[in-house]
Design an enzyme around this catalytic site. Structure first.
Site, PDB file in Angstrom:
ATOM      1  N   THR A  34     -17.618  15.483   2.208  1.00 42.98           N
ATOM      2  CA  THR A  34     -17.840  15.864   0.732  1.00 42.98           C
ATOM      3  C   THR A  34     -19.043  16.571   0.492  1.00 42.98           C
ATOM      4  O   THR A  34     -20.051  16.354   1.007  1.00 42.98           O
ATOM      5  CB  THR A  34     -17.838  14.329  -0.069  1.00 42.98           C
ATOM      6  OG1 THR A  34     -19.075  13.772   0.514  1.00 42.98           O
ATOM      7  CG2 THR A  34     -16.667  13.690   0.022  1.00 42.98           C
ATOM      8  N   GLU A  86     -18.954  14.021  -5.625  1.00 46.58           N
ATOM      9  CA  GLU A  86     -18.802  14.334  -3.974  1.00 46.58           C
ATOM     10  C   GLU A  86     -17.544  15.013  -4.056  1.00 46.58           C
ATOM     11  O   GLU A  86     -16.466  14.091  -3.697  1.00 46.58           O
ATOM     12  CB  GLU A  86     -18.981  13.266  -3.286  1.00 46.58           C
ATOM     13  CG  GLU A  86     -20.260  12.548  -3.258  1.00 46.58           C
ATOM     14  CD  GLU A  86     -20.312  11.439  -2.359  1.00 46.58           C
ATOM     15  OE1 GLU A  86     -19.510  11.716  -1.182  1.00 46.58           O
ATOM     16  OE2 GLU A  86     -21.104  10.359  -2.341  1.00 46.58           O
ATOM     17  N   HIS A  91      -9.908  22.858   2.110  1.00 47.93           N
ATOM     18  CA  HIS A  91     -10.062  24.051   2.951  1.00 47.93           C
ATOM     19  C   HIS A  91     -10.737  23.900   4.124  1.00 47.93           C
ATOM     20  O   HIS A  91     -11.765  22.976   4.019  1.00 47.93           O
ATOM     21  CB  HIS A  91     -10.697  25.006   1.821  1.00 47.93           C
ATOM     22  CG  HIS A  91     -10.697  26.462   2.612  1.00 47.93           C
ATOM     23  ND1 HIS A  91      -9.739  27.374   2.691  1.00 47.93           N
ATOM     24  CD2 HIS A  91     -11.938  27.134   3.124  1.00 47.93           C
ATOM     25  CE1 HIS A  91     -10.102  28.403   3.460  1.00 47.93           C
ATOM     26  NE2 HIS A  91     -11.291  28.319   3.460  1.00 47.93           N
ATOM     27  N   TYR A  98     -24.384  23.517   2.861  1.00 48.85           N
ATOM     28  CA  TYR A  98     -25.515  23.157   2.164  1.00 48.85           C
ATOM     29  C   TYR A  98     -26.307  24.222   1.617  1.00 48.85           C
ATOM     30  O   TYR A  98     -26.510  25.459   2.199  1.00 48.85           O
ATOM     31  CB  TYR A  98     -26.439  22.490   3.181  1.00 48.85           C
ATOM     32  CG  TYR A  98     -25.875  21.112   3.658  1.00 48.85           C
ATOM     33  CD1 TYR A  98     -25.556  20.104   2.785  1.00 48.85           C
ATOM     34  CD2 TYR A  98     -25.571  21.085   4.941  1.00 48.85           C
ATOM     35  CE1 TYR A  98     -25.073  18.864   3.260  1.00 48.85           C
ATOM     36  CE2 TYR A  98     -25.012  19.729   5.343  1.00 48.85           C
ATOM     37  CZ  TYR A  98     -24.730  18.753   4.474  1.00 48.85           C
ATOM     38  OH  TYR A  98     -24.499  17.473   4.986  1.00 48.85           O
ATOM     39  N   ARG A 111      -7.744   7.789 -10.493  1.00 48.98           N
ATOM     40  CA  ARG A 111      -8.102   6.258 -10.652  1.00 48.98           C
ATOM     41  C   ARG A 111      -9.453   5.921 -10.766  1.00 48.98           C
ATOM     42  O   ARG A 111     -10.372   6.865 -10.546  1.00 48.98           O
ATOM     43  CB  ARG A 111      -7.396   5.764  -9.429  1.00 48.98           C
ATOM     44  CG  ARG A 111      -8.252   5.988  -8.064  1.00 48.98           C
ATOM     45  CD  ARG A 111      -8.134   5.043  -6.939  1.00 48.98           C
ATOM     46  NE  ARG A 111      -8.610   5.561  -5.694  1.00 48.98           N
ATOM     47  CZ  ARG A 111      -9.913   5.355  -5.375  1.00 48.98           C
ATOM     48  NH1 ARG A 111     -10.621   4.801  -5.888  1.00 48.98           N
ATOM     49  NH2 ARG A 111     -10.069   5.754  -3.955  1.00 48.98           N
TER      50      ARG A 111
HETATM   51  P1  ADP Z   1     -23.439  14.590   3.191  1.00 47.76           P
HETATM   52  O1  ADP Z   1     -23.683  13.181   2.983  1.00 47.76           O
HETATM   53  O2  ADP Z   1     -24.736  15.219   3.465  1.00 47.76           O
HETATM   54  O3  ADP Z   1     -22.863  15.210   1.950  1.00 47.76           O
HETATM   55  P2  ADP Z   1     -21.135  14.995   4.447  1.00 47.76           P
HETATM   56  O4  ADP Z   1     -20.507  14.235   5.718  1.00 47.76           O
HETATM   57  O5  ADP Z   1     -20.111  14.417   3.191  1.00 47.76           O
HETATM   58  O6  ADP Z   1     -22.710  14.802   4.331  1.00 47.76           O
HETATM   59  O7  ADP Z   1     -20.782  16.508   4.888  1.00 47.76           O
HETATM   60  C1  ADP Z   1     -20.985  17.429   3.713  1.00 47.76           C
HETATM   61  C2  ADP Z   1     -21.018  18.680   4.143  1.00 47.76           C
HETATM   62  O8  ADP Z   1     -19.803  19.445   4.915  1.00 47.76           O
HETATM   63  C3  ADP Z   1     -20.939  19.671   2.850  1.00 47.76           C
HETATM   64  O9  ADP Z   1     -22.141  19.722   2.199  1.00 47.76           O
HETATM   65  C4  ADP Z   1     -20.357  20.913   3.203  1.00 47.76           C
HETATM   66  O10 ADP Z   1     -21.495  21.637   3.644  1.00 47.76           O
HETATM   67  C5  ADP Z   1     -19.566  20.616   4.622  1.00 47.76           C
HETATM   68  N1  ADP Z   1     -18.201  20.719   4.401  1.00 47.76           N
HETATM   69  C6  ADP Z   1     -17.271  21.301   5.313  1.00 47.76           C
HETATM   70  N2  ADP Z   1     -16.134  21.463   5.119  1.00 47.76           N
HETATM   71  C7  ADP Z   1     -16.046  20.813   3.841  1.00 47.76           C
HETATM   72  C8  ADP Z   1     -14.813  20.363   2.971  1.00 47.76           C
HETATM   73  N3  ADP Z   1     -13.568  20.877   3.476  1.00 47.76           N
HETATM   74  N4  ADP Z   1     -15.129  19.848   1.729  1.00 47.76           N
HETATM   75  C9  ADP Z   1     -16.328  19.642   1.395  1.00 47.76           C
HETATM   76  N5  ADP Z   1     -17.573  19.929   2.254  1.00 47.76           N
HETATM   77  C10 ADP Z   1     -17.356  20.208   3.523  1.00 47.76           C
HETATM   78  N1  RBF Z   2     -16.210   5.330  -2.319  1.00 47.83           N
HETATM   79  C1  RBF Z   2     -15.930   3.991  -2.925  1.00 47.83           C
HETATM   80  O1  RBF Z   2     -16.918   3.492  -2.758  1.00 47.83           O
HETATM   81  N2  RBF Z   2     -14.956   3.834  -3.617  1.00 47.83           N
HETATM   82  C2  RBF Z   2     -13.887   4.511  -3.741  1.00 47.83           C
HETATM   83  O2  RBF Z   2     -12.796   4.092  -4.360  1.00 47.83           O
HETATM   84  C3  RBF Z   2     -13.944   5.895  -3.320  1.00 47.83           C
HETATM   85  N3  RBF Z   2     -12.950   6.972  -3.429  1.00 47.83           N
HETATM   86  C4  RBF Z   2     -13.062   7.988  -2.948  1.00 47.83           C
HETATM   87  C5  RBF Z   2     -11.970   8.907  -3.130  1.00 47.83           C
HETATM   88  C6  RBF Z   2     -12.105  10.403  -2.668  1.00 47.83           C
HETATM   89  C7  RBF Z   2     -11.183  11.233  -2.981  1.00 47.83           C
HETATM   90  C8  RBF Z   2     -13.549  10.874  -1.989  1.00 47.83           C
HETATM   91  C9  RBF Z   2     -13.535  12.150  -1.481  1.00 47.83           C
HETATM   92  C10 RBF Z   2     -14.458   9.761  -1.745  1.00 47.83           C
HETATM   93  C11 RBF Z   2     -14.045   8.556  -2.393  1.00 47.83           C
HETATM   94  N4  RBF Z   2     -15.190   7.420  -2.244  1.00 47.83           N
HETATM   95  C12 RBF Z   2     -14.974   6.211  -2.465  1.00 47.83           C
HETATM   96  C13 RBF Z   2     -16.346   8.050  -1.710  1.00 47.83           C
HETATM   97  C14 RBF Z   2     -16.981   7.834  -0.510  1.00 47.83           C
HETATM   98  O3  RBF Z   2     -17.613   6.627  -0.368  1.00 47.83           O
HETATM   99  C15 RBF Z   2     -18.161   8.810  -0.314  1.00 47.83           C
HETATM  100  O4  RBF Z   2     -17.290  10.074   0.083  1.00 47.83           O
HETATM  101  C16 RBF Z   2     -19.103   8.513   1.082  1.00 47.83           C
HETATM  102  O5  RBF Z   2     -19.878   7.671   0.456  1.00 47.83           O
HETATM  103  C17 RBF Z   2     -19.524   9.798   1.610  1.00 47.83           C
HETATM  104  O6  RBF Z   2     -20.597  10.378   0.927  1.00 47.83           O
HETATM  105 MG    MG Z   3     -20.889  14.315   1.229  1.00 47.88          MG
END
Ligand code: ADP
Ligand code: RBF
Ligand code: MG
Length: 139
Positions: A34, A86, A91, A98, A111
């Site tokens: 994310t 997030e 894609h 970053y 939801r």
């Molecule tokens: P963080 O906790 O640092 O957000 P994540 O594990 O959620 O770590 O990884 C997020 C990073 O992955 C994003 O900041 C982006 O640079 C990269 N990334 C690669 N592909 C995707 C994608 N399809 N959607 C969102 N982020 C992506």
């Molecule tokens: N985190 C939660 O604690 N509860 C949720 O219901 C929840 N739903 C999510 C739904 C989507 C589509 C995505 C992308 C993330 C969701 N997460 C949820 C967030 C998840 O906890 C988060 O992406 C991680 O903490 C990584 O940063």
């Molecule tokens: Mg993230």
């Protein structure tokens, strides 16, 4: 899965900011990266905006639009102390982005945020929402 009513927003909500580092949990723990928005981007949300799971479109440094599904909230499963936005983009990117300028247009609501009894059930739910968002956005 339970069938849910998808709500289109009356007015799309736009947010932008530079992608920041989070806890690195998206890809490592969930297998679903994310792109976290900076804290100040949350000020762009309408005052009455509810936390929850939403979908819409995103661009990254002007590229796109890409479909996206995003959580807006506290991530109760991980007991976060701050509200985050997030988006997961539907894609495949060749590398992390970053620091890139990300723009979101949130068009629909899926939801409220939920807590889950296991990580597996959270992951399964997110995969279902990725499918649901894809089909809503293709309409
Ligand atoms: P963080 O906790 O640092 O957000 P994540 O594990 O959620 O770590 O990884 C997020 C990073 O992955 C994003 O900041 C982006 O640079 C990269 N990334 C690669 N592909 C995707 C994608 N399809 N959607 C969102 N982020 C992506
Ligand atoms: N985190 C939660 O604690 N509860 C949720 O219901 C929840 N739903 C999510 C739904 C989507 C589509 C995505 C992308 C993330 C969701 N997460 C949820 C967030 C998840 O906890 C988060 O992406 C991680 O903490 C990584 O940063
Ligand atoms: Mg993230």
């Amino acid at each position: 899965m339970q069938l849910r009513a998808v709500k289109r927003l009356d007015e799309p909500v736009r947010l932008h900011g530079q992608v920041v580092k989070g806890f690195g949990r998206g890809s490592k723990t969930l297998g679903i990266p994310t792109a976290n928005l900076p804290q100040h981007a949350l000020e762009q949300l309408p005052a009455d905006f509810s936390t929850g799971i939403y979908f819409g479109w995103a661009s990254v440094d002007g590229a796109g639009p890409f479909k996206m599904v995003t959580s807006v909230g506290w991530n109760p499963f991980f007991d976060n102390k701050t509200r985050t936005v997030e988006p997961h983009l539907l894609h495949e990117f060749p590398s992390d982005f970053y620091g890139a300028e990300i723009r979101l247009v949130i068009t629909g609501y899926l939801r409220p945020e939920a807590n889950f009894t296991s990580l597996e059930s959270l992951i399964e739910e997110i995969h279902e929402e990725i499918r649901q968002s894809r089909s809503c956005l293709e309409e």
